[in-house]
Write a protein that holds these residues in place. Sequence first.
Motif, PDB file in Angstrom:
ATOM      1  N   GLU A  66      41.056  51.880  45.248  1.00 29.72           N
ATOM      2  CA  GLU A  66      41.496  50.611  45.828  1.00 29.72           C
ATOM      3  C   GLU A  66      42.225  49.776  44.782  1.00 29.72           C
ATOM      4  O   GLU A  66      41.792  49.678  43.641  1.00 29.72           O
ATOM      5  CB  GLU A  66      40.286  49.823  46.348  1.00 29.72           C
ATOM      6  CG  GLU A  66      40.641  48.623  47.208  1.00 29.72           C
ATOM      7  CD  GLU A  66      40.982  49.015  48.637  1.00 29.72           C
ATOM      8  OE1 GLU A  66      42.076  49.579  48.848  1.00 29.72           O
ATOM      9  OE2 GLU A  66      40.163  48.751  49.532  1.00 29.72           O
ATOM     10  N   GLU A  68      43.837  45.993  43.658  1.00 26.39           N
ATOM     11  CA  GLU A  68      43.518  44.580  43.889  1.00 26.39           C
ATOM     12  C   GLU A  68      44.472  43.977  44.914  1.00 26.39           C
ATOM     13  O   GLU A  68      45.698  44.064  44.773  1.00 26.39           O
ATOM     14  CB  GLU A  68      43.605  43.809  42.572  1.00 26.39           C
ATOM     15  CG  GLU A  68      43.141  42.358  42.703  1.00 26.39           C
ATOM     16  CD  GLU A  68      43.189  41.626  41.378  1.00 26.39           C
ATOM     17  OE1 GLU A  68      42.118  41.348  40.822  1.00 26.39           O
ATOM     18  OE2 GLU A  68      44.303  41.344  40.905  1.00 26.39           O
ATOM     19  N   LYS A  69      43.897  43.321  45.924  1.00 25.70           N
ATOM     20  CA  LYS A  69      44.693  42.817  47.041  1.00 25.70           C
ATOM     21  C   LYS A  69      45.637  41.699  46.618  1.00 25.70           C
ATOM     22  O   LYS A  69      46.824  41.706  46.960  1.00 25.70           O
ATOM     23  CB  LYS A  69      43.759  42.325  48.148  1.00 25.70           C
ATOM     24  CG  LYS A  69      44.490  41.811  49.392  1.00 25.70           C
ATOM     25  CD  LYS A  69      43.507  41.409  50.467  1.00 25.70           C
ATOM     26  CE  LYS A  69      44.221  40.903  51.711  1.00 25.70           C
ATOM     27  NZ  LYS A  69      43.265  40.521  52.782  1.00 25.70           N
ATOM     28  N   LYS A  70      45.132  40.707  45.874  1.00 25.38           N
ATOM     29  CA  LYS A  70      45.980  39.557  45.537  1.00 25.38           C
ATOM     30  C   LYS A  70      47.126  39.944  44.607  1.00 25.38           C
ATOM     31  O   LYS A  70      48.187  39.310  44.618  1.00 25.38           O
ATOM     32  CB  LYS A  70      45.148  38.437  44.905  1.00 25.38           C
ATOM     33  CG  LYS A  70      44.572  38.751  43.537  1.00 25.38           C
ATOM     34  CD  LYS A  70      43.794  37.566  42.994  1.00 25.38           C
ATOM     35  CE  LYS A  70      43.217  37.854  41.610  1.00 25.38           C
ATOM     36  NZ  LYS A  70      42.461  36.696  41.089  1.00 25.38           N
ATOM     37  N   THR A 107      47.138  46.421  39.823  1.00 25.44           N
ATOM     38  CA  THR A 107      45.848  46.197  39.178  1.00 25.44           C
ATOM     39  C   THR A 107      44.797  47.070  39.846  1.00 25.44           C
ATOM     40  O   THR A 107      44.469  46.869  41.015  1.00 25.44           O
ATOM     41  CB  THR A 107      45.432  44.716  39.269  1.00 25.44           C
ATOM     42  OG1 THR A 107      46.399  43.917  38.580  1.00 25.44           O
ATOM     43  CG2 THR A 107      44.063  44.502  38.637  1.00 25.44           C
ATOM     44  N   GLN A 109      41.040  48.332  40.515  1.00 23.97           N
ATOM     45  CA  GLN A 109      39.753  47.632  40.531  1.00 23.97           C
ATOM     46  C   GLN A 109      38.577  48.542  40.177  1.00 23.97           C
ATOM     47  O   GLN A 109      37.546  48.058  39.711  1.00 23.97           O
ATOM     48  CB  GLN A 109      39.489  47.041  41.931  1.00 23.97           C
ATOM     49  CG  GLN A 109      40.355  45.858  42.282  1.00 23.97           C
ATOM     50  CD  GLN A 109      39.986  45.313  43.647  1.00 23.97           C
ATOM     51  OE1 GLN A 109      39.861  46.067  44.622  1.00 23.97           O
ATOM     52  NE2 GLN A 109      39.810  44.009  43.753  1.00 23.97           N
ATOM     53  N   GLU A 110      38.742  49.828  40.417  1.00 26.81           N
ATOM     54  CA  GLU A 110      37.601  50.724  40.275  1.00 26.81           C
ATOM     55  C   GLU A 110      37.576  51.344  38.879  1.00 26.81           C
ATOM     56  O   GLU A 110      38.582  51.841  38.394  1.00 26.81           O
ATOM     57  CB  GLU A 110      37.663  51.815  41.348  1.00 26.81           C
ATOM     58  CG  GLU A 110      37.659  51.239  42.764  1.00 26.81           C
ATOM     59  CD  GLU A 110      37.871  52.290  43.828  1.00 26.81           C
ATOM     60  OE1 GLU A 110      37.837  53.500  43.490  1.00 26.81           O
ATOM     61  OE2 GLU A 110      38.065  51.919  45.003  1.00 26.81           O
ATOM     62  N   GLN A 179      42.239  41.820  30.580  1.00 22.39           N
ATOM     63  CA  GLN A 179      40.989  42.028  31.311  1.00 22.39           C
ATOM     64  C   GLN A 179      40.114  40.798  31.104  1.00 22.39           C
ATOM     65  O   GLN A 179      39.845  40.398  29.967  1.00 22.39           O
ATOM     66  CB  GLN A 179      40.277  43.285  30.805  1.00 22.39           C
ATOM     67  CG  GLN A 179      41.021  44.564  31.128  1.00 22.39           C
ATOM     68  CD  GLN A 179      40.253  45.793  30.683  1.00 22.39           C
ATOM     69  OE1 GLN A 179      40.041  46.003  29.498  1.00 22.39           O
ATOM     70  NE2 GLN A 179      39.835  46.615  31.629  1.00 22.39           N
ATOM     71  N   ASN A 185      34.126  37.861  38.787  1.00 21.22           N
ATOM     72  CA  ASN A 185      35.155  38.864  38.993  1.00 21.22           C
ATOM     73  C   ASN A 185      34.684  40.225  38.485  1.00 21.22           C
ATOM     74  O   ASN A 185      33.924  40.306  37.517  1.00 21.22           O
ATOM     75  CB  ASN A 185      36.445  38.486  38.241  1.00 21.22           C
ATOM     76  CG  ASN A 185      37.162  37.306  38.874  1.00 21.22           C
ATOM     77  OD1 ASN A 185      37.566  37.364  40.021  1.00 21.22           O
ATOM     78  ND2 ASN A 185      37.293  36.232  38.110  1.00 21.22           N
ATOM     79  N   THR A 188      38.780  44.572  35.947  1.00 21.03           N
ATOM     80  CA  THR A 188      40.006  45.134  36.514  1.00 21.03           C
ATOM     81  C   THR A 188      40.865  45.749  35.413  1.00 21.03           C
ATOM     82  O   THR A 188      40.663  45.516  34.231  1.00 21.03           O
ATOM     83  CB  THR A 188      40.827  44.059  37.255  1.00 21.03           C
ATOM     84  OG1 THR A 188      41.143  42.990  36.349  1.00 21.03           O
ATOM     85  CG2 THR A 188      40.047  43.503  38.439  1.00 21.03           C
ATOM     86  N   PRO A 190      44.785  45.941  34.891  1.00 21.36           N
ATOM     87  CA  PRO A 190      46.177  45.642  35.241  1.00 21.36           C
ATOM     88  C   PRO A 190      47.157  46.452  34.392  1.00 21.36           C
ATOM     89  O   PRO A 190      47.063  46.474  33.163  1.00 21.36           O
ATOM     90  CB  PRO A 190      46.324  44.141  34.945  1.00 21.36           C
ATOM     91  CG  PRO A 190      45.058  43.711  34.279  1.00 21.36           C
ATOM     92  CD  PRO A 190      44.179  44.883  34.088  1.00 21.36           C
TER      93      PRO A 190
END
Length: 315
Positions: A66, A68-70, A107, A109-110, A179, A185, A188, A190
């Motif tokens: 997955e 990062e959505k934003k 970015t 997330q996992e 990070q 949070n 992540t 990036p």
Amino acid sequence: MTSPTPQLSPTDFYTLKDKNDSLLLAALNVAVLMKPYDGNHLELDDIIASDGQLKQLPPEWFTFGEIEKKAGVDLAPDMKVEGPEGYGSRGRRRDFITDESFSIDFTAQETRLRTMEAYYDLDRTDMIAEPGRFFAKKRRSSKIPEWSTLLIGYDGEPGKEIYPLWYYPKTSMEKKGKQSLSDSNVLTWPMTFTAKDDPTYESLFGFGIAGTGFTKEMAEAMGITLTGGSGQATKTVTLPAGTTGGTWTLTVDGKTTAPIPYNADGAAVTSALAAAQSTATAQGSAGGPFTLSDATNVSANGNALTGGDTAIAIN
């Protein structure tokens, strides 16, 4: 003799504009996949089957899971142009493309090993992975690792999927985002990768659109004429041996029929397709096999069949 200028018919603004909401594609979801660059490349047939279905990639490919959505996934092409200017002339007299690049920014997330390996350039040779502990050191290397990168977006709905896709044969890490460690949070990763020219692929990247939702009508609205290949070929639909009852559905170019009886003949299947507003036709005796014409992307669902297997073969 000069040919007369053709007289064009009057029209209005909205006809000229010709807006088409069906051509608004979105990446409602996205998969970011990579493999260490080895000079071996994917072609379209390695990614998408002729019926629009996704294919399983070779084992060396891995996913970041997955995203990062934003942050989403940002794709940024860049080009630099230079050229000679003449004294007294306005602007360049000739244009030369001196640099062309394409960056991919996302970015993850996992916290996966392959994610950490790409972000930190970890050295697996000294890695400690034991019950209760994991530890790896950053590789000391003057050469930046290179990767092949594949992005697949998802639009549409089940049975009518549309996959915008980008393939970059060679990329490398351009920069890493910070990070942040906080109690609100997750950790992540990036990253920004830049596409690099690969002479063996003869292109910086490739782009396409596929899926069962990529219909002839959509292609024509986009200005794409489907020619040759599986787009013009007939398809054979075969119900599983031993079927004794139940129903099945057929999806042709994004249009799904109502349930079709197991013992329907070609005329009945054609009627079901017509009711679904498909122009495809079927020939075959009761229970099939059926030969479909005027069909590009074909899939079928036999979960409601009885008497044996429910997998319907499409060739």
